[in-house]
Design a protein around this motif. Structure first.
Motif, PDB file in Angstrom:
ATOM      1  N   ASP A  69      -0.317   7.263  22.450  1.00  0.00           N
ATOM      2  CA  ASP A  69      -0.612   8.640  22.031  1.00  0.00           C
ATOM      3  C   ASP A  69       0.402   9.039  20.970  1.00  0.00           C
ATOM      4  OD1 ASP A  69      -1.585  11.176  21.788  1.00  0.00           O
ATOM      5  OD2 ASP A  69      -0.713  11.929  23.648  1.00  0.00           O
ATOM      6  N   ALA A  84      -1.067   5.595  26.606  1.00  0.00           N
ATOM      7  CA  ALA A  84      -2.242   6.393  26.968  1.00  0.00           C
ATOM      8  C   ALA A  84      -3.330   5.569  27.635  1.00  0.00           C
ATOM      9  CB  ALA A  84      -2.812   7.078  25.725  1.00  0.00           C
ATOM     10  N   GLY A  85      -3.177   4.272  27.713  1.00  0.00           N
ATOM     11  CA  GLY A  85      -4.197   3.437  28.336  1.00  0.00           C
ATOM     12  C   GLY A  85      -5.497   3.450  27.559  1.00  0.00           C
ATOM     13  N   LEU A  86      -6.582   3.608  28.265  1.00  0.00           N
ATOM     14  CA  LEU A  86      -7.916   3.602  27.649  1.00  0.00           C
ATOM     15  C   LEU A  86      -8.412   5.010  27.314  1.00  0.00           C
ATOM     16  CD1 LEU A  86      -9.660   0.950  29.926  1.00  0.00           C
ATOM     17  CD2 LEU A  86      -8.714   0.598  27.625  1.00  0.00           C
ATOM     18  N   ALA A  87      -7.511   5.988  27.308  1.00  0.00           N
ATOM     19  CA  ALA A  87      -7.937   7.377  27.082  1.00  0.00           C
ATOM     20  C   ALA A  87      -8.551   7.559  25.703  1.00  0.00           C
ATOM     21  CB  ALA A  87      -6.745   8.323  27.262  1.00  0.00           C
ATOM     22  N   ASN A  88      -7.981   6.900  24.691  1.00  0.00           N
ATOM     23  CA  ASN A  88      -8.522   7.049  23.342  1.00  0.00           C
ATOM     24  C   ASN A  88      -9.917   6.440  23.229  1.00  0.00           C
ATOM     25  OD1 ASN A  88      -6.134   8.299  22.319  1.00  0.00           O
ATOM     26  ND2 ASN A  88      -5.164   6.283  22.184  1.00  0.00           N
ATOM     27  N   TYR A  89     -10.116   5.315  23.865  1.00  0.00           N
ATOM     28  CA  TYR A  89     -11.435   4.679  23.828  1.00  0.00           C
ATOM     29  C   TYR A  89     -12.458   5.492  24.611  1.00  0.00           C
ATOM     30  CZ  TYR A  89      -9.203   0.611  21.751  1.00  0.00           C
ATOM     31  OH  TYR A  89      -8.515  -0.228  20.909  1.00  0.00           O
ATOM     32  N   ARG A  90     -12.039   6.063  25.759  1.00  0.00           N
ATOM     33  CA  ARG A  90     -12.958   6.924  26.498  1.00  0.00           C
ATOM     34  C   ARG A  90     -13.309   8.162  25.691  1.00  0.00           C
ATOM     35  NH1 ARG A  90      -9.798   5.470  31.200  1.00  0.00           N
ATOM     36  NH2 ARG A  90      -8.488   7.291  30.792  1.00  0.00           N
ATOM     37  N   SER A  91     -12.348   8.655  24.932  1.00  0.00           N
ATOM     38  CA  SER A  91     -12.590   9.852  24.133  1.00  0.00           C
ATOM     39  C   SER A  91     -13.647   9.622  23.060  1.00  0.00           C
ATOM     40  CB  SER A  91     -11.278  10.318  23.485  1.00  0.00           C
ATOM     41  OG  SER A  91     -11.490  11.402  22.611  1.00  0.00           O
ATOM     42  N   THR A  94     -17.330   8.457  24.562  1.00  0.00           N
ATOM     43  CA  THR A  94     -18.095   9.526  25.203  1.00  0.00           C
ATOM     44  C   THR A  94     -18.377  10.686  24.260  1.00  0.00           C
ATOM     45  OG1 THR A  94     -16.018  10.487  26.029  1.00  0.00           O
ATOM     46  CG2 THR A  94     -17.203   8.961  27.493  1.00  0.00           C
ATOM     47  N   ARG A 296      -4.597  12.614  14.387  1.00  0.00           N
ATOM     48  CA  ARG A 296      -4.839  11.948  15.676  1.00  0.00           C
ATOM     49  C   ARG A 296      -4.772  10.445  15.418  1.00  0.00           C
ATOM     50  NH1 ARG A 296     -10.362  14.179  17.845  1.00  0.00           N
ATOM     51  NH2 ARG A 296      -9.698  13.064  19.726  1.00  0.00           N
ATOM     52  N   SER A 298      -3.709   7.782  17.059  1.00  0.00           N
ATOM     53  CA  SER A 298      -4.169   6.809  18.048  1.00  0.00           C
ATOM     54  C   SER A 298      -5.688   6.801  18.155  1.00  0.00           C
ATOM     55  CB  SER A 298      -3.541   7.111  19.413  1.00  0.00           C
ATOM     56  OG  SER A 298      -2.133   6.987  19.354  1.00  0.00           O
TER      57      SER A 298
END
Length: 329
Positions: A69, A84-91, A94, A296, A298
């Motif tokens: 992040d 941040a793990g997979l948060a960017n990919y989930r963002s 989706t 943004r 990441s």
């Protein structure tokens, strides 16, 4: 019994013993085979090392950044960004707008590739029919267009489609019942993308046309003459005689064009003056805007990684075509 000094012809002949080969000759054969197998890898090793040095570190850093992040605070302070793990990919996966951009990019790629291949094939067929000096002039023009920088081509197309002084508006305005004075081609995204497609196809046709023209030169004239004697029509001649010969080159050019057009960035950025609207976002533009306009970083890196994965899928098709061509030859 046989007499002394005579030869017994009734017994089976004995085979001569195999010649003795020295151990050094037999031992050197595996060494030569090993050198032959390693030679292609040794020849390509400098290129692989150069690509790894130039592209390897940025790609690895991009992937690492997509799992972090990064904000302006970490960017200016030099502090390590939090994980941040997979948060960017989930963002992004989706987000409906991301998939809209993906679909727009795919549609734009298909339009550019189809237009490029159709125009290139027509130009290549024309070059085959004209006189040699005309073919030389056409080759020189195509090379000049190919060497033109993207910035120059974009500036020319912006001038041609300018709302106040554009040549396209003036020419179309000469048609009866059509008034395009002060017409802005980029108010409607469909018209704007048509202009941007023209810029992309303009720069892609020379390479594709020259490649297909070289492939057409390999078509045996005897086969075409025999087909014409048998009563083949032009369409049948192209389908059954010409196309099978140029098909490998056409498939390779199509694959390369799809890879290049999927990552288009410069043409859109230049045609929109460095401020493209959301209706003109493709994956490359979207990733750049998220990274350097919205800060943004990441999320932009995650979009870039997904784009690279999609491009790798196209590269796999290209490599498979190369393998099939090598096996056929």
């Amino acid at each position: 019994m046989t007499a002394v000094g005579t030869v017994d012809l009734t017994g089976p002949p004995r085979a001569a013993p195999p010649p003795h080969r020295p151990r050094t000759a037999r031992a050197s054969r595996p060494r030569r085979t090993l050198r032959r197998r390693l030679l292609p890898y040794l020849l390509i090793a400098p290129t692989v090392l150069a690509l790894a040095a130039v592209l390897g570190y940025p790609l690895v850093d991009l992937v690492v950044l997509s799992f972090q992040d990064m904000t302006r605070r970490e960017l200016f302070s030099g502090a390590p960004p939090p994980y941040a793990g997979l948060a960017n990919y989930r963002s992004i996966l989706t987000d409906g707008f991301f998939w809209t951009v993906v679909g727009r990019t795919a549609l734009f790629t298909v339009a550019c590739v189809v237009a490029t291949m159709v125009l290139s094939l027509l130009v290549a067929l024309l070059m085959r029919r004209v006189a040699p000096w005309v073919r030389t002039v056409m080759t020189g023009v195509l090379v000049a267009v190919w060497a033109m920088p993207v910035m120059v081509a974009a500036s020319i197309f912006r001038w041609l489609t300018d709302a106040d002084y554009g040549v396209v508006n003036w020419l179309l305005g000469l048609l009866p019942g059509l008034d395009l004075s002060k017409h802005n081609w980029f108010e409607d995204p469909w018209q704007g993308f048509a202009v941007i497609t023209g810029v992309v196809v303009w720069g892609a046709v020379p390479f594709a046309a020259l490649t297909l023209q070289a492939a057409l030169s390999q078509v045996p004239a005897e086969l075409e003459e025999a087909a014409l004697v048998d009563g083949a029509r032009p369409g049948q001649l192209f389908r059954h005689v010409t196309w099978p010969v140029i098909k490998p080159s056409a498939v390779l050019v199509t694959s390369l064009s799809a890879i290049w057009d999927f990552g288009v960035f410069n043409q859109i950025w230049l045609m929109r003056g460095g401020q493209p609207e959301k209706e003109y976002y493709l994956l490359g533009v979207y990733s750049f805007i998220e990274s350097f306009a919205v800060n943004r970083y990441s999320v932009g890196a995650a979009i870039a990684v997904v784009t690279v994965l999609m491009l790798l899928a196209g590269a796999v098709v290209y490599v498979r075509q190369l393998v099939h061509l090598g096996a056929a030859e």
